[in-house]
Scaffold this active site. Structure first.
Site, PDB file in Angstrom:
ATOM      1  N   SER A  90       0.729  -1.141   0.265  1.00  0.00           N
ATOM      2  CA  SER A  90      -0.260   0.365   0.523  1.00  0.00           C
ATOM      3  C   SER A  90       1.521   1.336  -0.545  1.00  0.00           C
ATOM      4  O   SER A  90       1.944   1.420   0.511  1.00  0.00           O
ATOM      5  CB  SER A  90      -0.593  -0.054   1.205  1.00  0.00           C
ATOM      6  OG  SER A  90      -1.610  -1.673   1.200  1.00  0.00           O
TER       7      SER A  90
HETATM    8  N1  SAH Z   1      -0.502  -5.569   4.112  1.00  0.00           N
HETATM    9  C1  SAH Z   1      -0.078  -5.597   2.711  1.00  0.00           C
HETATM   10  C2  SAH Z   1       0.093  -5.233   1.640  1.00  0.00           C
HETATM   11  C3  SAH Z   1      -0.809  -6.246   0.920  1.00  0.00           C
HETATM   12  S1  SAH Z   1      -2.012  -6.147  -0.378  1.00  0.00           S
HETATM   13  C4  SAH Z   1       1.519  -5.165   2.505  1.00  0.00           C
HETATM   14  O1  SAH Z   1       2.222  -4.062   4.135  1.00  0.00           O
HETATM   15  O2  SAH Z   1       1.988  -5.147   1.562  1.00  0.00           O
HETATM   16  C5  SAH Z   1      -3.343  -7.129  -0.164  1.00  0.00           C
HETATM   17  C6  SAH Z   1      -2.794  -8.908   0.913  1.00  0.00           C
HETATM   18  O3  SAH Z   1      -3.889  -9.258   1.196  1.00  0.00           O
HETATM   19  C7  SAH Z   1      -2.135  -9.158  -0.966  1.00  0.00           C
HETATM   20  O4  SAH Z   1      -0.884  -9.484  -0.093  1.00  0.00           O
HETATM   21  C8  SAH Z   1      -2.942 -10.815  -0.798  1.00  0.00           C
HETATM   22  O5  SAH Z   1      -2.113 -11.560  -1.404  1.00  0.00           O
HETATM   23  C9  SAH Z   1      -4.170 -10.566   0.398  1.00  0.00           C
HETATM   24  N2  SAH Z   1      -5.089 -11.417   0.242  1.00  0.00           N
HETATM   25  C10 SAH Z   1      -6.059 -11.482  -0.190  1.00  0.00           C
HETATM   26  N3  SAH Z   1      -7.249 -11.986  -0.124  1.00  0.00           N
HETATM   27  C11 SAH Z   1      -7.058 -12.591   0.892  1.00  0.00           C
HETATM   28  C12 SAH Z   1      -7.727 -13.934   2.443  1.00  0.00           C
HETATM   29  N4  SAH Z   1      -8.922 -14.176   1.988  1.00  0.00           N
HETATM   30  N5  SAH Z   1      -7.468 -14.277   2.919  1.00  0.00           N
HETATM   31  C13 SAH Z   1      -5.767 -13.950   3.680  1.00  0.00           C
HETATM   32  N6  SAH Z   1      -5.695 -12.751   2.737  1.00  0.00           N
HETATM   33  C14 SAH Z   1      -6.052 -12.104   1.318  1.00  0.00           C
END
Ligand code: SAH
Length: 240
Positions: A90
């Protein structure tokens, strides 16, 4: 004779003390220091983030280690960046804003849904007692675990799984943060929130709202929208 320190033992003690004093992310070569300071001033403080702990966290966590090598030069740019598997780390401002909205405290146990690169977890790691983070893409979860371990963020536990289920064995949590967007806040996650707790999440399909849910001591929940955002959708790995 070389030009080394005159008293190597004392010098080593000094370096060890410096590492202890400055935390796990300390490294002699911090070539991104200036970029990080500019990010803090121009993107974070200029937009009203004023929680001292959040500012300290954003100043200390080295974002360049959380982005793929080819994007390292852009690590402190004002936007999200790809981290593979169609996912993104993000925008720094959004990480700071969500962290501030969580109102983290040092005795909190936090559930994060969407570990991704581990950056948001690392920021929280400096502010709370423990983070339990669920990631659905195994490769991302494994590399985040390794990265967080190497950088010394020891109070983050990553589990590969479906965030729609939360982490029942670890519930209830003082705080819950979602970094992928569900169409609506999953009731299971609200159940896993302590009375008096708070959940922060992007909510919606396409048009999303950054949403804060508070659970009162009597269990009653209230919701408010903070601002329109754009996150990756939360994937459905299992049918509820
Ligand atoms: N917090 C992260 C941002 C990640 S983007 C950072 O600081 O880099 C969102 C993330 O959510 C992705 O890695 C994606 O794979 C994950 N995601 C999507 N659907 C999900 C689910 N149902 N359960 C767990 N993670 C999920």
């Amino acid at each position: 004779m070389g030009e080394g320190p005159r008293n190597p033992e004392r010098f080593n003690t000094f370096i060890a003390a410096l590492i202890l004093a400055t935390g796990p992310a300390f490294c002699l070569d911090d070539s991104f220091h200036g970029a990080r300071e500019r990010m803090l001033a121009d993107q974070i403080q200029a937009r009203g983030i004023n929680n001292a702990g959040v500012l300290r966290a954003m100043a200390s966590v080295r974002r360049e280690f959380f982005v793929p090598d080819e994007f390292r030069a852009e690590a402190y740019s004002d936007g999200a960046l790809p981290i593979g598997w169609g996912q993104t780390i993000s925008q720094p401002f959004i990480v700071a804003l969500m962290t501030q909205l969580l109102e983290p405290a040092s005795d909190h146990r936090v559930l994060e849904i969407g570990t991704g690169s581990g950056y948001q977890a690392a920021i929280l790691s400096t502010l709370v007692k423990e983070i339990d983070s669920v990631e659905v893409v195994a490769e991302l979860g494994h590399s985040a675990t390794e990265r967080l371990r190497k950088l010394g963020y020891a109070n983050v536990l990553v589990r590969i799984g479906d965030g729609y289920l939360g982490w029942p064995e670890k519930a209830p949590f003082d705080r819950i943060i979602l970094t992928a967007s569900p169409p609506e806040i999953p009731p299971v996650l609200i159940e896993q929130l302590k009375p008096g707790g708070r959940l922060v999440a992007p909510v919606g399909i396409g048009m999303q709202e950054l949403t804060v849910l508070d659970k009162a001591k009597n269990g009653k929940t209230t919701i408010r929208s903070v601002l329109p955002v754009r996150f990756v959708p939360m994937k459905r790995a299992t049918v509820p």
